[in-house]
Design an enzyme around this catalytic site. Structure first.
Site, PDB file in Angstrom:
ATOM      1  N   THR A   5       4.332  63.621  21.000  1.00 31.44           N
ATOM      2  CA  THR A   5       4.293  64.097  22.452  1.00 31.44           C
ATOM      3  C   THR A   5       5.683  63.359  23.298  1.00 31.44           C
ATOM      4  O   THR A   5       6.202  64.154  24.262  1.00 31.44           O
ATOM      5  CB  THR A   5       3.185  63.309  23.242  1.00 31.44           C
ATOM      6  OG1 THR A   5       3.299  61.901  23.211  1.00 31.44           O
ATOM      7  CG2 THR A   5       1.856  63.949  22.673  1.00 31.44           C
ATOM      8  N   ARG A   6       6.151  62.233  22.655  1.00 29.54           N
ATOM      9  CA  ARG A   6       7.185  61.695  23.616  1.00 29.54           C
ATOM     10  C   ARG A   6       7.027  61.194  25.012  1.00 29.54           C
ATOM     11  O   ARG A   6       7.923  61.546  25.750  1.00 29.54           O
ATOM     12  CB  ARG A   6       8.666  62.316  23.430  1.00 29.54           C
ATOM     13  CG  ARG A   6       9.035  61.955  21.893  1.00 29.54           C
ATOM     14  CD  ARG A   6       9.947  63.321  21.349  1.00 29.54           C
ATOM     15  NE  ARG A   6      11.010  63.472  22.078  1.00 29.54           N
ATOM     16  CZ  ARG A   6      11.505  64.461  22.585  1.00 29.54           C
ATOM     17  NH1 ARG A   6      11.044  65.712  22.057  1.00 29.54           N
ATOM     18  NH2 ARG A   6      12.823  64.763  23.177  1.00 29.54           N
TER      19      ARG A   6
ATOM     20  N   ASP B  49      20.615  54.752   6.627  1.00 23.52           N
ATOM     21  CA  ASP B  49      21.890  54.322   6.877  1.00 23.52           C
ATOM     22  C   ASP B  49      22.671  54.332   5.720  1.00 23.52           C
ATOM     23  O   ASP B  49      23.720  54.064   5.615  1.00 23.52           O
ATOM     24  CB  ASP B  49      21.951  53.250   7.820  1.00 23.52           C
ATOM     25  CG  ASP B  49      21.842  53.434   9.252  1.00 23.52           C
ATOM     26  OD1 ASP B  49      22.332  54.500   9.495  1.00 23.52           O
ATOM     27  OD2 ASP B  49      21.502  52.666   9.881  1.00 23.52           O
TER      28      ASP B  49
ATOM     29  N   LYS C  20       5.190  60.234  32.498  1.00 18.18           N
ATOM     30  CA  LYS C  20       6.577  60.352  32.330  1.00 18.18           C
ATOM     31  C   LYS C  20       7.074  60.164  30.966  1.00 18.18           C
ATOM     32  O   LYS C  20       6.224  60.258  29.930  1.00 18.18           O
ATOM     33  CB  LYS C  20       7.025  58.805  32.812  1.00 18.18           C
ATOM     34  CG  LYS C  20       6.581  57.735  31.972  1.00 18.18           C
ATOM     35  CD  LYS C  20       7.519  56.561  32.579  1.00 18.18           C
ATOM     36  CE  LYS C  20       7.779  55.461  31.473  1.00 18.18           C
ATOM     37  NZ  LYS C  20       6.440  54.963  30.855  1.00 18.18           N
TER      38      LYS C  20
ATOM     39  N   PHE D 292       3.018  56.017  24.093  1.00 19.35           N
ATOM     40  CA  PHE D 292       3.713  56.942  23.804  1.00 19.35           C
ATOM     41  C   PHE D 292       3.553  57.204  22.106  1.00 19.35           C
ATOM     42  O   PHE D 292       3.376  56.398  21.361  1.00 19.35           O
ATOM     43  CB  PHE D 292       5.211  56.175  23.888  1.00 19.35           C
ATOM     44  CG  PHE D 292       6.496  56.954  23.394  1.00 19.35           C
ATOM     45  CD1 PHE D 292       7.055  57.548  24.028  1.00 19.35           C
ATOM     46  CD2 PHE D 292       6.824  56.825  21.865  1.00 19.35           C
ATOM     47  CE1 PHE D 292       8.214  58.391  23.728  1.00 19.35           C
ATOM     48  CE2 PHE D 292       7.967  57.210  21.480  1.00 19.35           C
ATOM     49  CZ  PHE D 292       8.682  58.258  22.304  1.00 19.35           C
TER      50      PHE D 292
ATOM     51  N   ALA E  33       5.589  59.491  18.980  1.00 14.98           N
ATOM     52  CA  ALA E  33       6.726  60.294  18.517  1.00 14.98           C
ATOM     53  C   ALA E  33       6.437  61.806  18.604  1.00 14.98           C
ATOM     54  O   ALA E  33       7.386  62.466  18.745  1.00 14.98           O
ATOM     55  CB  ALA E  33       7.123  59.898  17.020  1.00 14.98           C
TER      56      ALA E  33
ATOM     57  N   ASP F 167      27.068  51.099  16.709  1.00 15.73           N
ATOM     58  CA  ASP F 167      25.802  51.791  17.266  1.00 15.73           C
ATOM     59  C   ASP F 167      25.885  51.199  18.891  1.00 15.73           C
ATOM     60  O   ASP F 167      26.229  50.187  19.067  1.00 15.73           O
ATOM     61  CB  ASP F 167      24.687  51.147  16.591  1.00 15.73           C
ATOM     62  CG  ASP F 167      24.439  51.853  15.255  1.00 15.73           C
ATOM     63  OD1 ASP F 167      24.633  53.160  15.154  1.00 15.73           O
ATOM     64  OD2 ASP F 167      23.959  51.090  14.386  1.00 15.73           O
TER      65      ASP F 167
ATOM     66  N   GLU G 157      11.613  48.967  28.962  1.00 12.57           N
ATOM     67  CA  GLU G 157      11.824  49.933  29.769  1.00 12.57           C
ATOM     68  C   GLU G 157      10.707  50.244  31.018  1.00 12.57           C
ATOM     69  O   GLU G 157      10.995  50.191  32.226  1.00 12.57           O
ATOM     70  CB  GLU G 157      12.071  51.221  29.027  1.00 12.57           C
ATOM     71  CG  GLU G 157      13.354  51.296  28.460  1.00 12.57           C
ATOM     72  CD  GLU G 157      13.641  52.411  27.440  1.00 12.57           C
ATOM     73  OE1 GLU G 157      12.756  53.468  27.550  1.00 12.57           O
ATOM     74  OE2 GLU G 157      14.557  52.396  26.594  1.00 12.57           O
TER      75      GLU G 157
ATOM     76  N   ASP H 292       2.632  50.647  29.851  1.00  9.81           N
ATOM     77  CA  ASP H 292       3.847  50.637  29.097  1.00  9.81           C
ATOM     78  C   ASP H 292       4.548  49.330  29.078  1.00  9.81           C
ATOM     79  O   ASP H 292       4.929  48.910  29.731  1.00  9.81           O
ATOM     80  CB  ASP H 292       4.841  51.716  29.537  1.00  9.81           C
ATOM     81  CG  ASP H 292       6.154  51.850  28.732  1.00  9.81           C
ATOM     82  OD1 ASP H 292       6.331  51.026  27.754  1.00  9.81           O
ATOM     83  OD2 ASP H 292       7.002  52.751  29.073  1.00  9.81           O
TER      84      ASP H 292
END
Lengths: 670, 553, 192
Positions: free
Chosen positions: A370-371, A510, A384, A366, A368, A302, A343, A339
């Site tokens: 609208t992201r 997985d 952003k 944030f 999932a 990964d 990041e 945030d």
């Protein structure tokens, strides 16, 4: 390797029980698992019986006593090697076992719960665990959130969060809840849990032989049979000349020739290989998996966390034409104030504004769906997020959108991730988030390539980004925008081409790929499904370790091969020691074969036998630590091992037997 | 100096010839789908068999055909006194001799417990023995072809009945025709007339046996058969009239076994691997040649005290026209290849010279018999790959096939069988009057005679320390059994290995895979051959040739 | 059963082609091209009687003839064979002692060439070494009453290297040598 410091091999607490077990392991039922050592024991018994006969006859016993003594010692040394290897796991197993013995659980029944021993918990039962409890059985959190200390298993004391749903729901028996509570559905029957498996593993009890070990045992047994013929026919050959050979001498020749060295060390090598993995905090569910690890041709890694540092860093602001850079920087800063992800923090840091946040703001987190994330300052909406998500927020000026897309491509091409920034209706520009490739990883991949292992990077990034990171990290290939199905398909494709594939994973999605791969390392933090599907579990949750796991697998096989070569090569010198000693009475000219110039025939035979016995404990450290392993091509590997263990195996016994002969004849033993 | 030239000429020349022949054999034995179609169809028509066989079916067919071979020859030999082509009225043969001889020629051994010109009718020689020299060799080539197909990953091994015809008609027949015509031109007899009567210059009468030698000889050498038309084989002036026929014969001995390696490489599509195997075999053969030429240049030990010139080496049992080198050279070639014809009397070789042919038969894979030599080498390759494979840290693989317990078991069983047949047989006969009463020289040399006989039988060689009185019933039966087991076990077991390999998922080759084309693997293979193949026999060697060598003052 | 039938068909085919066809081919070729050697390289005298084969040694015991190497089968060309004695066997020593005595004249300084005291593989070796022939020259010269040097020159004329430059020593064919010797002497007698 980040291997933990090697424990000393010959410490008193390990050696003493091992010495005791050297004798208990003489039990024929155990011994027969190793045909060569069993044969040696039978032969030792024969020599002892003959010795008694000689004593009864009041014959000269000095020589025969020594033969019998060294034969038994050969067997005991073999047992000792095995016991010592097992002993290293035993202590750990004891601790685990005592943990397991005291486990109790609160089984939910109706509205209340009853306190039962862990051994009474069945699959499907639901238990309540609360702060301070030891989790009684492996299971899945179905309700609640708890922080759990898994030190008992991993040795890592930092607590982890376990919650219902998602990829962090699995809990392991023996770990302790340090805060909050959870309801756990038991997923295994008693005795089949992770703890049980771990105990069995570290103890090495009832260890099933691996395919390669079986094959090697076949080879060694076959060689023993061949030497049985070679030695067994000698009395007839000698009878032709009217001579005879004493049985103890024949027996000594036979045991010296059969591959006792490797046979004595064989199970110790296997146990030590597993032990190396365990000390490396990886649990292999079978020895077979360890062997398979050495055979890996393709590693699926990964990207995030393995190839790159887990967190991306903001490294640049890119403005659209007509936008002041200050505007973009400010908007980016504002949108990231709420945030708390690494990041987000890196964006704030890059913006470099040491001022307080404006008043009257509302953080838009944030999700999932609208992201995007950002900040509302009154009516002003600063956002952003992923470029396509931001562009979907509303209609923007088409020219700006076009330019945005161009910037996005540019960033992607160098392996970055772009985040678009908007302020109200205006598209301002992009933040360039950079993936940081781990230092030294490129060299590791180069080593793997030398060993013939192909690395494939798995990432959810788009192909452009993936290609750039792949190039920077030096992987051989990548799979971009990978879904679990893509992964599975890739594994099948590689396998169809005859390759063995290793991967690691943690999520439930997985699991199919983990099950399909030849070596699947599940992260210990992963879901129960993932842990069931893989054939190894990494207790440290460090996917990079896959590379070391391959090394450990290879080292295991190499140690076996090297010691086999050494053991068989020894026969040349032993022949030169014993054959002239046996035959010189018949044909005095054959003394010419006594190239070592051994003092007497008896001393020659004894010296060869003694060498054959004491080489076993001398090689125990090598068997337990494994031969030195370096990542290099198979050809170089072979040259190295062949010259050390092949050539060494030819020469060493000539020197060793000569030295022992000095001692034996000097002490007047023969 | 002449030694070097002769060795280079024979070994080097044959090596060069073997390369194109190997390519031709690949074309003939394993044609690509559109090649040699007409031949394939013809052979299918003749045999009425065209199914694609798996390894078990192939093996069964092979065995059935070999049983036919044995039975027909048994019948011809047993009935020769009543059958035609018997101008010198050879009488009936002893039943145990018939068994031994039929087994001997069926198994490509050609151990001869008789003297051809004394005991055999021309029909027995041609229809019985020479026929088997074709089809037993063809069996070996077919077996190797099928084995190679399996290693190449094909689960269908084609059809034995077709393959055996390919080997007989497309490989052996044309090459034998060329060699026999060359032999005729070089002065070898080829006649169906009975013995010639001569009155010598001193007035005595001499009966000169002759016969269809050239035809018999060519296939005897090419098919690693080795059974001579005459008792003393290629030392007989009519079976080997000159240095040149001798050289041609040695080339013929080595040619097809060498070409088989190339054919194997072409079928498995790994010509560099084949070249490495070829090189390893060549190193062994050159080492043995060097040893034997060196030891044989010592004078005959029996003459130390006598005024006999010691410049020419040991000449007992050797022919002057063949040159000084060729006795020991031939001895090595004929045993390295499981041929078994002799160009000098092996019994009279100096002791350590005699060890070289023995070693050749113990290893039996340094070129070895047609087809089967490479098959024997495959056994060593399996073991070498297994040990070396572990040393590079992977589950051992050979050309993408994993070598696991089953393969190792069959491989080691083949070596075990070889050891039991030789050492067990020798033990039985050495310790009892069965053997003790038949040796010519007691002491270490007599032991070597017994050891040699069983080595020769088990290795399907056929040469002998002929001082041994091996014509007795017990010898006929014991060596007959040794030959049969020594022939078919080393075919059955490798087939079983390949059967198991074919069934497995094939692994890809990477830089991490053990390479089977480099010098390191060559060294490993050489050591494996030496240690697994030769070490077992060291005690026997010590009591035979080595003891004899050191007891000579 | 099917295997048996197809096996018999293949057996028949190989028998016809590899035995009958092949033998006929080689036989026809040999009898057509090289009939003399194909039938055993027989040598006839002027009366057409077969006196032997060029390739087969025959016994010579009279002193005026060159003697061949000893034969373990007493020159029986219908049952050839070697001594098969081990190289250290006392029987070899005994035989050599007898032969040295018969040949006379061997000393430490002038040892007898080894080929004259060793039996060949088939017992029918038609050759002796040049040295072996020269060693016998004095006896023949004496028996025939000619100069040793004449005999020696005669031998050297017939001696050849069997493998050209591949072989070091030179050899002579005993039967040819004796036949030529007889012919030469007969011719010289006739001319006298």
């Amino acid at each position: 390797m980040t291997q933990k410091p090697t424990r000393s091999i010959f410490t008193a607490d390990l050696v003493r029980p091992a010495l005791r077990q050297s004798f208990t392991k003489l039990y024929p039922g155990l011994l027969i698992r190793n045909p060569v050592m069993f044969t040696t024991a039978v032969v030792a018994l024969l020599a002892s019986v003959l010795l008694l006969a000689t004593i009864a006859r009041q014959g000269d016993v000095l020589f025969e006593i020594q033969i019998a003594f060294w034969l038994w010692l050969t067997v005991l040394f073999g047992n000792f090697a095995e016991a010592l290897a097992e002993g290293r796991g035993k202590a750990q197993a004891e601790a685990l076992r005592s943990t397991k013995a005291e486990l109790r659980g609160k089984r939910l029944k109706g509205s209340g719960h009853q306190d039962v021993a862990a051994s009474e918990l069945r699959k499907g039962d639901v238990v309540l665990v609360e702060m301070g409890d030891l989790i009684p059985a492996d299971g899945e959190v179905i309700e609640g959130v708890a922080s759990v200390n898994e030190a008992a298993i991993t040795g890592e004391s930092a607590p982890v969060i376990r919650e219902a749903g998602g990829d962090r729901s699995a809990v392991t028996a023996g770990t302790r809840v340090i805060s909050d509570w959870a309801k756990v559905r038991v997923t295994v029957e008693p005795g089949a849990g992770f703890l049980d498996r771990m105990i069995a593993l570290v103890e090495g009890a009832n260890r099933a032989k691996t395919p390669n070990e079986i094959a090697l045992t076949v080879l060694l047994t076959g060689l023993t049979l061949i030497f049985l013929v070679a030695v067994g026919t000698l009395p007839a050959f000698v009878a032709y000349t009217g001579g005879s050979i004493a049985v103890p001498v024949l027996v000594a020749l036979f045991v010296a020739l059969i591959p006792t060295t490797i046979s004595a060390l064989l199970s110790a090598i296997g146990i030590a290989g597993m032990d190396r993995l365990i000390r490396f905090n990886v649990l292999a569910k079978s020895g077979r998996a360890v062997e398979a690890a050495g055979d890996i041709d393709t590693l699926l890694l990964d990207k995030t966390g393995t190839i790159t540092l887990g967190d991306r860093q903001a490294s640049q602001f890119l403005t659209l034409s007509g936008i002041q850079e200050g505007e973009l920087v400010e908007a980016a800063w504002l949108s990231s104030l709420g945030d708390e992800t690494p990041e987000g923090r890196s964006i704030v840091a890059l913006a470099g504004r040491n001022e307080d946040a404006p008043e009257n703001t509302e953080v838009v987190g944030f999700t999932a769906q609208t992201r995007v994330s950002g900040l509302n300052i009154g009516e002003r909406k600063v956002r952003k997020g992923a470029v396509d998500a931001v562009l979907n927020l509303r209609e923007f000026d088409p020219a700006a959108v076009r330019e945005m897309k161009a910037i996005t491509d540019r960033i992607a091409r160098v392996g970055g991730t772009p985040l678009a920034v908007t302020d109200g209706t205006r598209l301002l520009g992009a933040i360039y988030l950079k993936d940081i490739v781990k230092s030294g990883i490129k060299e590791r991949f180069a080593e793997l390539r030398q060993m013939g292992i192909r690395t494939v990077m798995i990432t959810g990034d788009n192909p452009l980004t993936a290609a750039a990171i792949a190039a920077e990290a030096g992987v051989d290939d990548f799979l971009a925008e990978a879904t679990p199905e893509d992964k599975l398909r890739l594994i099948r494709k590689e396998q169809a081409a005859g390759k063995l594939v290793a991967m690691c994973g943690d999520g439930t999605n997985d699991a199919p790929a983990l099950a399909q791969s030849d070596v699947g390392v599940a992260m210990n933090t992963g879901t129960q499904a993932a842990r069931e599907a893989g054939n190894m579990v990494d207790l440290d949750n460090n996917p990079t370790k896959l590379i070391e796991v391959v090394g450990i697998g290879k080292q295991l096989l190499m140690t076996r091969g090297a010691l086999t070569t050494f053991s068989i090569s020894n026969d040349v010198a032993k022949y030169f020691a014993i054959l002239p000693a046996i035959f010189v009475a018949l044909y005095p000219g054959l003394d010419a074969l006594n190239v070592m110039g051994l003092s007497t025939p008896e001393s020659a035979i004894l010296s060869a036998l003694i060498f054959n016995a004491i080489i076993i404990p001398l090689l125990v450290p090598l068997a337990l630590r494994g031969v030195t392993y370096r990542p290099q091509t198979a050809a170089r590997q072979l040259i190295r091992n062949l010259s050390i263990y092949g050539l060494g195996g030819l020469i060493a016994p000539f020197v060793g037997i000569k030295l022992i002969d000095f001692a034996v004849s000097g002490l007047g033993l023969a | 100096m002449d030694h070097l030239f002769v060795i280079l000429f024979i070994v080097g020349g044959t090596a060069l010839l073997s390369v194109p022949l190997g390519s031709y054999m690949k074309w003939a034995m394993d044609p690509a789908p559109n090649q040699a179609d007409r031949w394939t169809r013809l052979f299918q028509t003749i045999s009425g068999a065209s199914e694609d066989q798996d390894w078990k079916r192939y093996l069964v067919t092979l065995l059935v055909f070999n049983i036919i071979m044995f039975t027909l020859t048994f019948a011809i030999l047993a009935l020769q006194q009543w059958l035609p082509l018997n101008p010198d009225a050879r009488p009936a043969l002893d039943p145990t001799l018939v068994f031994n001889t039929a087994a001997s020629f069926t198994t490509n051994t050609n151990l001869q417990h008789y003297s051809g010109e004394v005991s055999m009718s021309y029909l027995s020689q041609l229809a019985g023995l020479m026929w088997l020299q074709f089809v037993s060799a063809a069996t070996g080539i077919a077996a190797l072809t099928a084995l190679a197909r399996g290693i190449a990953g094909r689960s269908g091994l084609a059809n034995f009945m077709v393959d055996v015809q390919r080997a007989s008609f497309l490989v052996l027949l044309p090459v034998a025709a060329i060699v026999s015509l060359l032999m005729v031109l070089a002065g070898m007899p080829m006649t169906l007339q009975g013995s010639a009567m001569a009155t010598t210059l001193e007035g005595a009468t001499q009966t000169i046996a002759r016969g269809p030698v050239a035809a018999f000889l060519a296939i005897k050498q090419l098919g690693t058969n080795g059974g001579g038309f005459f008792g003393p084989n290629a030392t007989h002036p009519l079976e080997n009239p000159s240095f040149w026929t001798n050289a041609l014969a040695m080339i013929a001995i080595l040619l097809i076994p060498m070409a088989c390696v190339w054919m194997f490489g072409r079928i498995v599509r790994r010509i560099r691997h084949a070249a490495l195997i070829f090189a390893v075999m060549t190193v062994f053969i050159l080492a043995k040649i060097t040893g034997s030429v060196f030891f044989e240049s010592a004078p005959t030990p029996a003459f130390v005290e006598l005024p006999v010139s010691d410049e020419t080496g040991n000449l007992e049992g050797k022919e002057l026209r063949l040159g000084a080198t060729t006795g020991p050279l031939w001895a090595v070639l004929t045993t390295a290849t499981s041929n078994g014809s002799v160009g000098a009397m092996h019994d009279s070789l100096n002791p350590l010279t005699g060890l070289m042919p023995l070693a050749g038969m113990w290893l039996n894979a340094t070129f070895g018999g047609v087809g089967v030599g490479m098959i024997n080498m495959f056994i060593y390759i399996v073991l070498a790959v297994f040990v070396a494979g572990m040393m590079v840290g992977r589950t051992p693989e050979y050309l993408g096939h994993k070598i696991e317990a089953k393969e190792v078991r069959f491989a080691i069983l083949a070596l075990f069988a070889h050891a039991v047949l030789i050492l067990g047989g020798t033990a039985l006969f050495a310790a009892t009057p069965l053997g003790q009463a038949t040796v010519q020289d007691f002491g270490a040399h007599g032991f070597s005679e017994i050891l040699y006989e069983f080595s020769s039988a088990a290795a399907n060689n056929g040469s002998g320390f002929e001082g041994l009185g091996d014509g007795s019933g017990p010898w006929n039966i014991a060596t007959g059994i040794a030959m049969l087991l020594g022939r078919y076990l080393p075919i059955i077991l490798p087939f079983a290995i390949v059967g198991s390999l074919v069934a497995k998922r094939r692994a890809a080759e990477t830089a991490g895979t053990l390479g089977v084309e480099d010098a390191t693997f060559g060294t490993m293979l050489g050591l494996t051959v030496l240690i697994f193949g030769a070490l077992t026999f060291l005690p026997a060697a010590a009591l035979g040739p080595i003891a004899e060598h050191f007891s000579i003052p | 059963m099917l295997d048996l039938i197809s096996g018999l068909r293949v057996a028949a085919a190989t028998m016809i082609i590899c035995v009958v066809g092949y033998t006929a081919l080689v036989l026809g070729f040999a009898q057509a091209i090289t009939p003399a050697t194909a039938n055993g390289s027989l040598i006839a005298n002027e009366r057409g009687e077969i006196v032997g084969s060029q390739l087969i040694a025959q016994a010579f015991t009279s002193p005026e003839y060159f003697w061949p190497r000893p034969s373990a089968v007493d020159f029986d060309a219908s049952g050839a064979g070697g001594s098969n004695l081990s190289p250290a066997n006392p029987a070899l020593t005994e035989r050599a002692v007898k032969l040295i005595a018969a040949h006379t004249g061997a000393t430490e300084e002038r040892p007898i060439p080894a080929d004259l005291v060793t039996a060949s593989g088939a017992g029918l070796d038609p050759h002796i070494s040049l040295e072996g022939a020269l060693f016998q020259a004095p006896r023949i010269a004496a028996a025939r009453g000619v100069e040793i040097s004449a005999i020696a020159a005669f031998i050297r004329r017939l001696a050849y290297a069997p493998g050209a430059f591949f072989t070091e020593g030179r050899i002579v064919n005993v039967l040819e040598l004796n036949l030529a010797l007889d012919a030469e002497l007969a011719a010289s007698e006739a001319s006298n």
